[in-house]
Design a protein around this motif. Structure first.
Motif, short mmCIF file in Angstrom:
data_model
loop_
_atom_site.label_atom_id
_atom_site.label_comp_id
_atom_site.label_asym_id
_atom_site.label_seq_id
_atom_site.Cartn_x
_atom_site.Cartn_y
_atom_site.Cartn_z
N SER A 19 20.99 -56.68 -4.54
CA SER A 19 21.07 -55.51 -5.43
C SER A 19 21.66 -54.32 -4.70
O SER A 19 22.44 -53.55 -5.25
CB SER A 19 19.68 -55.17 -5.97
N ALA A 20 21.28 -54.15 -3.44
CA ALA A 20 21.80 -53.03 -2.65
C ALA A 20 23.31 -53.14 -2.47
O ALA A 20 24.05 -52.16 -2.56
CB ALA A 20 21.10 -52.98 -1.30
N LYS A 21 23.81 -54.37 -2.22
CA LYS A 21 25.24 -54.59 -2.02
C LYS A 21 26.03 -54.24 -3.28
O LYS A 21 27.18 -53.87 -3.21
CB LYS A 21 25.50 -56.04 -1.64
N HIS A 22 25.41 -54.39 -4.45
CA HIS A 22 26.10 -54.14 -5.71
C HIS A 22 25.82 -52.74 -6.25
O HIS A 22 26.04 -52.46 -7.41
CB HIS A 22 25.69 -55.18 -6.77
N GLY A 23 25.26 -51.88 -5.42
CA GLY A 23 25.00 -50.52 -5.86
C GLY A 23 23.73 -50.35 -6.63
O GLY A 23 23.50 -49.34 -7.27
N GLY A 24 22.87 -51.35 -6.58
CA GLY A 24 21.61 -51.27 -7.30
C GLY A 24 20.51 -50.75 -6.42
O GLY A 24 20.70 -49.84 -5.63
N MET A 25 19.33 -51.37 -6.50
CA MET A 25 18.17 -50.90 -5.78
C MET A 25 18.32 -51.16 -4.29
O MET A 25 18.49 -52.28 -3.85
CB MET A 25 16.91 -51.62 -6.29
N ALA A 26 18.28 -50.12 -3.49
CA ALA A 26 18.35 -50.27 -2.05
C ALA A 26 16.96 -50.46 -1.47
O ALA A 26 15.97 -50.16 -2.11
CB ALA A 26 19.03 -49.05 -1.43
N ARG A 27 16.89 -50.90 -0.23
CA ARG A 27 15.60 -51.14 0.40
C ARG A 27 15.58 -50.48 1.76
O ARG A 27 16.34 -50.87 2.65
CB ARG A 27 15.38 -52.65 0.55
N PRO A 28 14.74 -49.48 2.09
CA PRO A 28 13.92 -48.76 1.11
C PRO A 28 14.76 -47.72 0.37
O PRO A 28 15.83 -47.37 0.81
CB PRO A 28 12.87 -48.09 1.99
N SER A 29 14.24 -47.18 -0.73
CA SER A 29 15.00 -46.23 -1.53
C SER A 29 14.22 -44.94 -1.71
O SER A 29 13.02 -44.97 -1.94
CB SER A 29 15.32 -46.83 -2.90
N ARG A 30 14.91 -43.83 -1.61
CA ARG A 30 14.25 -42.55 -1.85
C ARG A 30 14.27 -42.20 -3.33
O ARG A 30 13.59 -41.29 -3.75
CB ARG A 30 14.98 -41.46 -1.05
N LEU A 178 23.84 -62.61 -20.47
CA LEU A 178 24.32 -62.44 -19.10
C LEU A 178 25.61 -61.63 -19.00
O LEU A 178 26.07 -61.35 -17.89
CB LEU A 178 24.55 -63.83 -18.47
N ARG A 179 26.17 -61.25 -20.13
CA ARG A 179 27.41 -60.48 -20.11
C ARG A 179 27.22 -59.16 -19.37
O ARG A 179 26.33 -58.38 -19.69
CB ARG A 179 27.88 -60.21 -21.53
N GLY A 180 28.04 -58.92 -18.37
CA GLY A 180 27.95 -57.68 -17.61
C GLY A 180 26.77 -57.62 -16.65
O GLY A 180 26.41 -56.53 -16.20
N ALA A 181 26.18 -58.77 -16.32
CA ALA A 181 25.03 -58.79 -15.41
C ALA A 181 25.40 -58.26 -14.04
O ALA A 181 26.54 -58.39 -13.59
CB ALA A 181 24.49 -60.22 -15.28
N ARG A 182 24.43 -57.67 -13.37
CA ARG A 182 24.64 -57.21 -12.00
C ARG A 182 24.63 -58.39 -11.04
O ARG A 182 25.48 -58.51 -10.16
CB ARG A 182 23.54 -56.20 -11.61
N VAL A 183 23.64 -59.27 -11.19
CA VAL A 183 23.55 -60.45 -10.33
C VAL A 183 22.74 -61.51 -11.07
O VAL A 183 21.83 -61.20 -11.84
CB VAL A 183 22.89 -60.11 -8.97
N VAL A 184 23.11 -62.78 -10.86
CA VAL A 184 22.41 -63.91 -11.47
C VAL A 184 22.01 -64.86 -10.34
O VAL A 184 22.86 -65.50 -9.72
CB VAL A 184 23.29 -64.65 -12.50
N PHE A 185 20.71 -64.94 -10.06
CA PHE A 185 20.21 -65.82 -9.02
C PHE A 185 19.92 -67.20 -9.60
O PHE A 185 19.38 -67.32 -10.70
CB PHE A 185 18.92 -65.28 -8.41
N LEU A 201 28.99 -67.08 -17.44
CA LEU A 201 29.29 -65.81 -16.80
C LEU A 201 30.76 -65.49 -16.98
O LEU A 201 31.62 -66.38 -16.98
CB LEU A 201 28.96 -65.87 -15.31
N GLN A 202 31.06 -64.21 -17.12
CA GLN A 202 32.42 -63.76 -17.35
C GLN A 202 32.95 -63.02 -16.14
O GLN A 202 32.20 -62.57 -15.27
CB GLN A 202 32.47 -62.86 -18.58
N GLY A 203 34.26 -62.88 -16.08
CA GLY A 203 34.87 -62.13 -14.99
C GLY A 203 34.73 -62.83 -13.66
O GLY A 203 34.76 -64.06 -13.55
N ASP A 204 34.54 -62.03 -12.62
CA ASP A 204 34.45 -62.56 -11.26
C ASP A 204 33.03 -62.89 -10.84
O ASP A 204 32.81 -63.36 -9.72
CB ASP A 204 35.03 -61.52 -10.27
N LEU A 205 32.07 -62.67 -11.70
CA LEU A 205 30.68 -62.91 -11.33
C LEU A 205 30.40 -64.40 -11.22
O LEU A 205 30.76 -65.18 -12.10
CB LEU A 205 29.74 -62.28 -12.36
N SER A 206 29.74 -64.80 -10.13
CA SER A 206 29.31 -66.18 -9.92
C SER A 206 27.82 -66.18 -9.62
O SER A 206 27.28 -65.19 -9.12
CB SER A 206 30.08 -66.80 -8.74
#
Length: 218
Positions: A19-30, A178-185, A201-206
């Motif tokens: 999530s952090a790599k994709h601009g989402g929740m970082a660890r730790p986060s302020r 799943l359209r526009g998902a941030r990440v799919v585990f 999944l659409q686009g470049d997301l794998s």
């Protein structure tokens, strides 16, 4: 250490790192964020996802868990670690479209009220209905744990006309969710193959493969 605490740390680390790599929740986060975790079985929140929930809370986020059953022991454990619980209607294995629409509408109503920054569902119906509800509300941070696509994608489901029709409908619903998902585990090769085969999944997301929830040997 009690039974519900004996879970893997691997899943939580994968989610935070990815999530952090994709601009989402970082660890730790302020920045405190509201995170909605959606399950189809209330007990699974502590049997399989307790470590993940604890880490999200420890990172300073407001975590809300959604699940269908009223389970006092689970709700007490969630409260102990600082997770709010909201009971929702969900027929885990049913095919009644009216009941499923009720699930979708309930999740959408809660998301509209709570305004979560991240929606994190796992298992089939939470992924589909929480995914669609979050997407239609414009929630961009949607992260999915595909612990199994559902029985309909197994060989045991067969190739009858009914099975093919249900599978077709499920594929369409998955694509919408799943359209526009941030990440799919994903947790196994079979689900990874099916997601690619049916072009969920659409686009470049794998799909992002992780080694499973695991067992905490400590």
């Amino acid at each position: 250490m009690n039974l519900v605490e004996k879970v893997s740390r691997t899943e939580a680390e994968h989610f935070a790192d990815r999530s952090a790599k994709h601009g989402g929740m970082a660890r730790p986060s302020r920045q405190k964020r509201v995170i909605a975790v959606v399950a189809s079985l209330t007990a699974s929140l502590v049997i399989f996802r307790l470590e993940l929930l604890k880490r999200l809370v420890a990172a300073g986020h407001d975590v809300i868990a959604f699940a269908p059953e009223h389970d006092p022991r689970v709700e007490q454990e969630l409260a102990r670690i600082g997770v709010r619980f909201i009971q929702i209607p969900m027929a885990r294995t049913g095919l009644n479209p009216l009941k499923d629409l009720r699930t979708l509408w309930t999740l959408r109503r809660h998301f509209a009220r709570l305004q979560p920054d991240i929606v994190l569902p796992y298992t089939m119906k939470p992924i589909i209905y929480a995914g669609i509800a979050a997407r239609t509300l414009g929630i961009k941070e949607r992260c999915f744990l595909v612990t199994g696509l559902g029985h309909i994608f197994s060989e045991a489901a067969g190739a009858s006309l009914k099975a093919r029709a249900i599978r077709y409908l499920c594929v369409r619903l998955y694509r919408s969710a799943l359209r526009g998902a941030r990440v799919v585990f994903v947790y196994n090769d079979a689900d990874d193959d099916d997601i690619r085969r049916y072009r969920m999944l659409q686009g470049d997301l794998s799909p992002t493969m992780i080694s499973g929830s695991g067992v905490d040997l400590d």
